[in-house]
Design a protein around this motif. Structure first.
Motif, mmCIF file in Angstrom:
data_model
loop_
_atom_site.group_PDB
_atom_site.id
_atom_site.type_symbol
_atom_site.label_atom_id
_atom_site.label_comp_id
_atom_site.label_asym_id
_atom_site.label_seq_id
_atom_site.Cartn_x
_atom_site.Cartn_y
_atom_site.Cartn_z
ATOM 1 N N ALA A 105 0.851 -1.188 0.000
ATOM 2 C CA ALA A 105 0.000 0.000 0.000
ATOM 3 C C ALA A 105 0.886 1.237 0.000
ATOM 4 O O ALA A 105 1.891 1.277 0.718
ATOM 5 C CB ALA A 105 -0.907 -0.006 1.225
ATOM 6 N N ARG A 106 0.528 2.227 -0.795
ATOM 7 C CA ARG A 106 1.314 3.450 -0.905
ATOM 8 C C ARG A 106 0.542 4.626 -0.333
ATOM 9 O O ARG A 106 -0.655 4.786 -0.599
ATOM 10 C CB ARG A 106 1.701 3.702 -2.363
ATOM 11 C CG ARG A 106 2.717 2.697 -2.878
ATOM 12 C CD ARG A 106 2.952 2.817 -4.372
ATOM 13 N NE ARG A 106 4.067 1.959 -4.792
ATOM 14 C CZ ARG A 106 3.963 0.659 -5.008
ATOM 15 N NH1 ARG A 106 2.790 0.067 -4.847
ATOM 16 N NH2 ARG A 106 5.010 -0.048 -5.381
ATOM 17 N N PHE A 107 1.274 5.443 0.439
ATOM 18 C CA PHE A 107 0.643 6.585 1.094
ATOM 19 C C PHE A 107 1.483 7.840 0.901
ATOM 20 O O PHE A 107 2.709 7.789 0.867
ATOM 21 C CB PHE A 107 0.492 6.310 2.597
ATOM 22 C CG PHE A 107 -0.312 5.093 2.916
ATOM 23 C CD1 PHE A 107 -1.693 5.133 2.891
ATOM 24 C CD2 PHE A 107 0.313 3.894 3.234
ATOM 25 C CE1 PHE A 107 -2.442 4.004 3.175
ATOM 26 C CE2 PHE A 107 -0.423 2.759 3.517
ATOM 27 C CZ PHE A 107 -1.815 2.808 3.493
ATOM 28 N N ASP A 108 0.798 8.962 0.797
ATOM 29 C CA ASP A 108 1.486 10.254 0.761
ATOM 30 C C ASP A 108 1.895 10.690 2.167
ATOM 31 O O ASP A 108 2.849 11.441 2.338
ATOM 32 C CB ASP A 108 0.572 11.323 0.158
ATOM 33 C CG ASP A 108 0.158 10.980 -1.262
ATOM 34 O OD1 ASP A 108 1.049 10.770 -2.102
ATOM 35 O OD2 ASP A 108 -1.056 10.927 -1.531
ATOM 36 N N ALA A 109 1.166 10.213 3.162
ATOM 37 C CA ALA A 109 1.469 10.567 4.553
ATOM 38 C C ALA A 109 0.986 9.448 5.464
ATOM 39 O O ALA A 109 0.000 8.761 5.171
ATOM 40 C CB ALA A 109 0.794 11.881 4.936
ATOM 41 N N LEU A 110 1.696 9.277 6.553
ATOM 42 C CA LEU A 110 1.310 8.319 7.584
ATOM 43 C C LEU A 110 1.116 9.055 8.909
ATOM 44 O O LEU A 110 1.884 9.962 9.235
ATOM 45 C CB LEU A 110 2.394 7.255 7.775
ATOM 46 C CG LEU A 110 2.631 6.271 6.637
ATOM 47 C CD1 LEU A 110 3.888 5.444 6.915
ATOM 48 C CD2 LEU A 110 1.428 5.362 6.441
ATOM 49 N N TYR A 111 0.093 8.662 9.638
ATOM 50 C CA TYR A 111 -0.132 9.197 10.980
ATOM 51 C C TYR A 111 0.029 8.078 12.005
ATOM 52 O O TYR A 111 -0.448 6.960 11.792
ATOM 53 C CB TYR A 111 -1.542 9.789 11.107
ATOM 54 C CG TYR A 111 -1.628 11.224 10.656
ATOM 55 C CD1 TYR A 111 -1.423 12.275 11.549
ATOM 56 C CD2 TYR A 111 -1.897 11.529 9.335
ATOM 57 C CE1 TYR A 111 -1.492 13.592 11.130
ATOM 58 C CE2 TYR A 111 -1.965 12.842 8.902
ATOM 59 C CZ TYR A 111 -1.756 13.871 9.812
ATOM 60 O OH TYR A 111 -1.817 15.169 9.392
#
Length: 305
Positions: A226-232
């Motif tokens: 899975a690809r994300f622009d941001a992680l929290y």
């Protein structure tokens, strides 16, 4: 102990040199009080790559730069800022005995501004990832910056679900990466996530790949990336309340300090400000609480509190 001290080493001692502690130093310095600040070098604000929601900085400011500016302002009024760790705060007649680096000193009042410690996600290089804004810890602070982006929330239980739902204010591309046991996520939360269109990932993360400066890939197995622009990170935090507990101060259900309208704890002369007190964890509220506490300390020394 409530009797006013006659010969304390200090009028006040501040534990912590983050935004709250340094703001209190500005006030106490301008009140011309004898005080010291103990800096353990652990301010959470130093992790902030840039903040755009602090008043007065429309173009944003780095956490380290903000700390440096507040400290420079405090230093104009001659505070004693010492590097070190406070090991104990003990109420004694006339004030408090505070142990710093194995040495004891006395203060009429103590202000605890030592904040919280985040529960870090099980990923390599977390601190540097936070400093680069690849992993974020406060959607109130910077949710605006991820508007329309693909966001992954690393959470455990209902707290993670609440943060994932909160982020829908800015983007509808939200996934909850649940790293805790399945039973920790309630049926109610699961229903809310499904209704809101939040993707739920419950497969353990095997590796993290930084594909470029703004895109992170999480690998959950040979056939699932899975690809994300941001992680929290939404794993909660732990209040640094040990010193307060030693001194006999009362805590609320979240282990935060209970304070009155003057930021005074249940122990007379022991004050607290910032993340240690409330769950909002915002620099601006920490600074406001520090101003209230410092003014109350000044008035207490005048016999007016």
């Amino acid at each position: 102990m409530t009797r006013k001290p006659t010969t304390p080493d200090l009028d006040a001692l501040i534990v912590g040199a983050g935004p709250a502690g340094l703001t209190a130093a500005i006030y106490l310095g301008r009140f011309k009080r004898r005080f010291a600040v103990i800096d353990a070098g652990e301010s959470r604000a130093a992790w902030i790559p840039i903040t755009h929601n602090h008043p007065g900085w429309p173009d944003g400011i780095k956490g380290t730069d903000l700390l440096a500016r507040i400290r420079a302002q405090a230093e104009r009024y001659g505070p004693d800022i010492r590097e070190g760790t406070v090991e104990a705060v003990k109420p004694v007649e006339g004030g408090f005995e505070v142990t710093v680096g194995g040495k004891a000193l006395t203060a009429a009042n103590v202000l605890l501004a030592c904040g919280v410690k985040d529960n870090e996600p099980p990923l390599p290089g977390v601190e540097q990832a936070v400093r680069k804004a690849l992993i974020r810890i406060c959607p109130i602070c910077d949710g605006y910056e991820v508007s329309g982006q693909a966001v992954g929330v690393i959470g455990d239980g209902d707290l993670g679900a609440r943060e994932a739902l909160f982020l829908l204010n800015w983007t509808d591309r939200v996934s909850l990466i649940h790293v805790g046991p399945a039973k920790a996520l309630s049926a109610t939360s699961r229903g809310k996530l499904a209704k809101a269109g939040v993707t739920l990932i419950e497969t353990p993360c095997q590796s993290v790949v930084l594909e470029n400066e703004s895109l992170t890939a999480l690998c959950f197995g040979p056939d699932h990336t899975a690809r994300f622009d941001a992680l929290y990170a939404a794993l909660g935090c732990v209040a640094r309340s040990d010193l307060a507990v030693q001194a006999g101060a009362r805590l609320d259900e979240q282990k935060r300090l209970i304070v009155d309208d003057h930021q005074q704890t249940s122990v007379p002369g022991l004050f607290a400000a910032g993340d240690l007190v409330r769950g909002l964890n915002q620099i601006s509220t920490a600074e406001g609480e520090a101003a209230i506490a410092a003014t109350a300390i000044h008035n207490r020394l005048r016999g007016e509190l």
